[in-house]
Structure formats: structure tokens, C-alpha cells
Design a protein around this motif. Sequence first.
Motif, mmCIF file in Angstrom:
data_model
loop_
_atom_site.group_PDB
_atom_site.id
_atom_site.type_symbol
_atom_site.label_atom_id
_atom_site.label_comp_id
_atom_site.label_asym_id
_atom_site.label_seq_id
_atom_site.Cartn_x
_atom_site.Cartn_y
_atom_site.Cartn_z
ATOM 1 N N ASN A 275 0.849 -1.203 0.000
ATOM 2 C CA ASN A 275 0.000 0.000 0.000
ATOM 3 C C ASN A 275 0.879 1.247 0.000
ATOM 4 O OD1 ASN A 275 -2.689 -0.966 -0.036
ATOM 5 N ND2 ASN A 275 -2.594 -1.469 2.145
ATOM 6 N N PHE A 276 1.933 1.212 0.818
ATOM 7 C CA PHE A 276 2.869 2.335 0.904
ATOM 8 C C PHE A 276 3.595 2.538 -0.423
ATOM 9 C CE2 PHE A 276 7.095 4.056 1.631
ATOM 10 C CZ PHE A 276 6.870 5.123 2.488
ATOM 11 N N LEU A 277 4.179 1.474 -0.965
ATOM 12 C CA LEU A 277 4.983 1.607 -2.180
ATOM 13 C C LEU A 277 4.125 1.922 -3.405
ATOM 14 C CD1 LEU A 277 7.601 -1.263 -1.713
ATOM 15 C CD2 LEU A 277 7.956 1.201 -1.467
ATOM 16 N N GLY A 278 2.922 1.377 -3.449
ATOM 17 C CA GLY A 278 2.042 1.695 -4.571
ATOM 18 C C GLY A 278 1.718 3.169 -4.634
ATOM 19 N N MET A 279 1.398 3.751 -3.492
ATOM 20 C CA MET A 279 1.075 5.179 -3.481
ATOM 21 C C MET A 279 2.321 6.057 -3.535
ATOM 22 S SD MET A 279 -2.038 5.367 -3.919
ATOM 23 C CE MET A 279 -2.393 7.106 -3.694
ATOM 24 N N LEU A 280 3.467 5.522 -3.123
ATOM 25 C CA LEU A 280 4.715 6.257 -3.335
ATOM 26 C C LEU A 280 4.939 6.446 -4.836
ATOM 27 C CD1 LEU A 280 8.115 5.843 -1.563
ATOM 28 C CD2 LEU A 280 8.035 5.881 -4.047
ATOM 29 N N LEU A 281 4.751 5.363 -5.597
ATOM 30 C CA LEU A 281 4.876 5.455 -7.052
ATOM 31 C C LEU A 281 3.870 6.445 -7.619
ATOM 32 C CD1 LEU A 281 5.812 4.630 -9.855
ATOM 33 C CD2 LEU A 281 4.401 2.555 -9.654
ATOM 34 N N ALA A 282 2.627 6.379 -7.137
ATOM 35 C CA ALA A 282 1.596 7.297 -7.631
ATOM 36 C C ALA A 282 1.945 8.744 -7.313
ATOM 37 C CB ALA A 282 0.239 6.936 -7.031
ATOM 38 N N GLY A 283 2.380 9.012 -6.084
ATOM 39 C CA GLY A 283 2.711 10.375 -5.698
ATOM 40 C C GLY A 283 3.912 10.914 -6.451
ATOM 41 N N PHE A 284 4.940 10.110 -6.611
ATOM 42 C CA PHE A 284 6.151 10.500 -7.335
ATOM 43 C C PHE A 284 5.798 10.831 -8.794
ATOM 44 C CE2 PHE A 284 10.827 8.983 -8.171
ATOM 45 C CZ PHE A 284 11.168 10.273 -8.556
ATOM 46 N N GLY A 285 5.044 9.933 -9.424
ATOM 47 C CA GLY A 285 4.670 10.149 -10.815
ATOM 48 C C GLY A 285 3.777 11.360 -11.006
ATOM 49 N N CYS A 286 2.847 11.558 -10.083
ATOM 50 C CA CYS A 286 1.917 12.683 -10.206
ATOM 51 C C CYS A 286 2.623 14.034 -10.073
ATOM 52 C CB CYS A 286 0.810 12.570 -9.161
ATOM 53 S SG CYS A 286 -0.437 11.325 -9.543
ATOM 54 N N VAL A 287 3.623 14.115 -9.199
ATOM 55 C CA VAL A 287 4.391 15.359 -9.087
ATOM 56 C C VAL A 287 5.049 15.688 -10.416
ATOM 57 C CG1 VAL A 287 6.440 16.409 -8.069
ATOM 58 C CG2 VAL A 287 4.802 15.265 -6.608
ATOM 59 N N LEU A 288 5.609 14.674 -11.068
ATOM 60 C CA LEU A 288 6.290 14.907 -12.343
ATOM 61 C C LEU A 288 5.297 15.258 -13.449
ATOM 62 C CD1 LEU A 288 9.016 12.097 -12.353
ATOM 63 C CD2 LEU A 288 9.045 14.350 -11.258
ATOM 64 N N LEU A 289 4.067 14.773 -13.331
ATOM 65 C CA LEU A 289 3.019 15.137 -14.287
ATOM 66 C C LEU A 289 2.471 16.535 -14.029
ATOM 67 C CD1 LEU A 289 0.853 11.893 -14.616
ATOM 68 C CD2 LEU A 289 2.051 13.074 -16.474
ATOM 69 N N GLY A 290 2.576 16.993 -12.786
ATOM 70 C CA GLY A 290 2.038 18.301 -12.433
ATOM 71 C C GLY A 290 0.652 18.254 -11.838
#
Length: 361
Positions: A275-290
Motif C-alpha cells: 500500500n505504501f509503495l504503490g502510493m509512493l509510485l503514484a505520488g512520485f509520478g503525479c508530481v512529475l506530471l504536475g
Amino acid sequence: MDLKKEKITIVIAGLIIGVIAAALVFFGNPVNMGFCIACFLRDTAGALGLHRAGAVQYIRPEIIGLVLGSFAMALAKKEFSARGGSAPLTRFVLGFCVMIGCLMFLGCPFRMILRLAGGDLNALLGLAGFVAGILVGVVFLNRGYSLGRTFRQPVLEGAAFPAVQVAMLVLLVAAPAFIFFSEAGAGPGALHAPILISLIAGLVVGALAQRTRLCMVGGIRDMALFRESKLLLGFVAIFASALVCNLILSAVTGQAYFTLGFEGQPVAHTDGLWNFLGMLLAGFGCVLLGGCPLRQLVLAGEGNSDSAVAVLGLIAGAAFAHNFGLASSGTGTTFAGRVAVIIGIAVVAVIACVNTFRKNA
């Protein structure tokens, strides 16, 4: 509009959206899933036959409404602007990776808040990972990360994605034989509010999100960069109003709209690390998307073709996840899904590095 009025507007919008999300569950959406951009895009991908997981196939009117609500508000405020050309393929890949992370967790940032409002404590691990991913992304933003500028495009380019949503609405209502719908009792895809209610809810949320620039990624990012809480207040308001509505509905109906704990939560698993790592990936990617998946849909409604490409990446990621056994379920995660999340984090990190340090070389 001064900062105080902006904060009040965002809080009011958040309160309204939280009530709408809880009401959608009352009218038929899955519990803790009044709104979930990742889940709804996954269901829509299934309805189009992009994956054949029978439990999650339905053209979600909320997605259609979100885009068209944003489109209408942007037109009304003279903010519609056809723009694009800022690393579209990279944005597609980022959207793909974000969806892999979301389907490991079983929800987007929006659903993460709604899961917390429904008493699902597993979402706390997701929230921790999401914040961690955003903070990693902020490190790159501080060092100059950028996907480049956008360019003005023909109006038809910006209007194409809203037009596609109109076509999707026609397919939903007409229900031709080549569109797939989950059979009753088959799973989350078979649980949905009536079309008109879902569509109106989406229109309202889309208009409010466009007006307030609501974005959870932006809220946490702005707190880290500028100590500005404006956007974050919107999601605090969503949590508060959804929580109150869930408690009221539980008391009035006797049904479990709020269940505090880790075990037995609807469409959720208890594997805290993933759960932690899945949302870490989501948060990291979303920042780069804006912006978060909700923000990408809103921007696509405003005419941003780069965000539309990111949404296509999210849809492709959902299809890929179900076709290749990457998506989690209520019974837990899969080995293939765990490998995909690790690969996704590596891919997003490479994109961050290439678009940061190359510029500084």
C-alpha cells in the motif's frame, strides 16, 4: 480573489464534493468508492474491451461528467485554452506508471481520502507513501525538473477529449453489444449509481475542481515548497464531509458506510508495505506530471492535450494491469504487481533524473 476568499471557496467546494461522494455510495457506487479516478478509468477500459476482467467493466458517467464539467466551467470563465506539446510520450509513460501504483493500492488519491473517511486504516499506509513520493518529487522540482513548455494548439485539438466524452456517453446509454458491462453481483463494476445521478455528480465535481484548481498532489507539494495550505484544505474538507455523511448514513440505514479498522474493508487489502509503495509510485509520478489523476482530467477538459495524453496513459496502465495480473484485489497483491511497482519507481526516477540533471549539465 484574495487568499482568504480562495481558501473559503476551496473549503466549500471540498465540503460539497465530500457529500457528493458519500451520496454516490448511497445511490449504488461501491463502498468507499463514491469517486475514484483510477478505478473508474479501469472500469471504463474494461467496458471498451481493453481488458476482460468481468468484475470491473462499466463506462463510468462520473468521468464523463468531470471532463465536461471542467470544459463548461473553463468556457464560462474564458479559461479554455488548447495547449500541448510538452513531452507527450513521457507524460503517457508517467500516467501508465501512476496507474500501476494506484492499482497496487486499489485507489487514486481521491479514493484514498474516501477510504479514510470510511474508516479504512489501510489507507493511512497509502497516505504515508503518497506523501513520501511527493516529497521525493519535490527534491527534483527544487533542482529544476521540467518537461518543457506547452504551445498553443488549434481549438479542435483542445476540444477533442471533451468530444470523446460525449461519444462515451452515447455508448453508455445505447449499450451496444461490443461494449462490456459487469454482470449483476460480479464485482465493483456492477455497482453503480443511476446514470443521470452519476453524470450530474461528475459535472458538479468537474466544475468545482476546475474553479478551485483542486489537486491533492498540488496541495502537499505547495505545503512542502511554499508552506501554502490552500489546495490541501480542499481535501481536508472532502474527508470531513464524507466522514460525517458516512457516520450519518450508517446510523440512519444500519448499513456499514463506516467501519473502523484494517480487516474486512471493501475493495482493499492489508499489505501495508505495498500500500505504501504503490502510493509512493503514484505520488512520485503525479508530481512529475504536475497533478493528480483528478487534476489531469480537469486540465484535459480545459483543453490541455498533454493532460489528455496522461489520461490515456492511465487507461493503458489499467488495461495492462488487468491483462497481465498486476492489479491487487481484496485478497491481496500479486507477485507480478509487486515487480511492476518496483520497475515503475525505477522508470519514474529515470524520467525525473533525465529531465532535471540533463538541464544542469
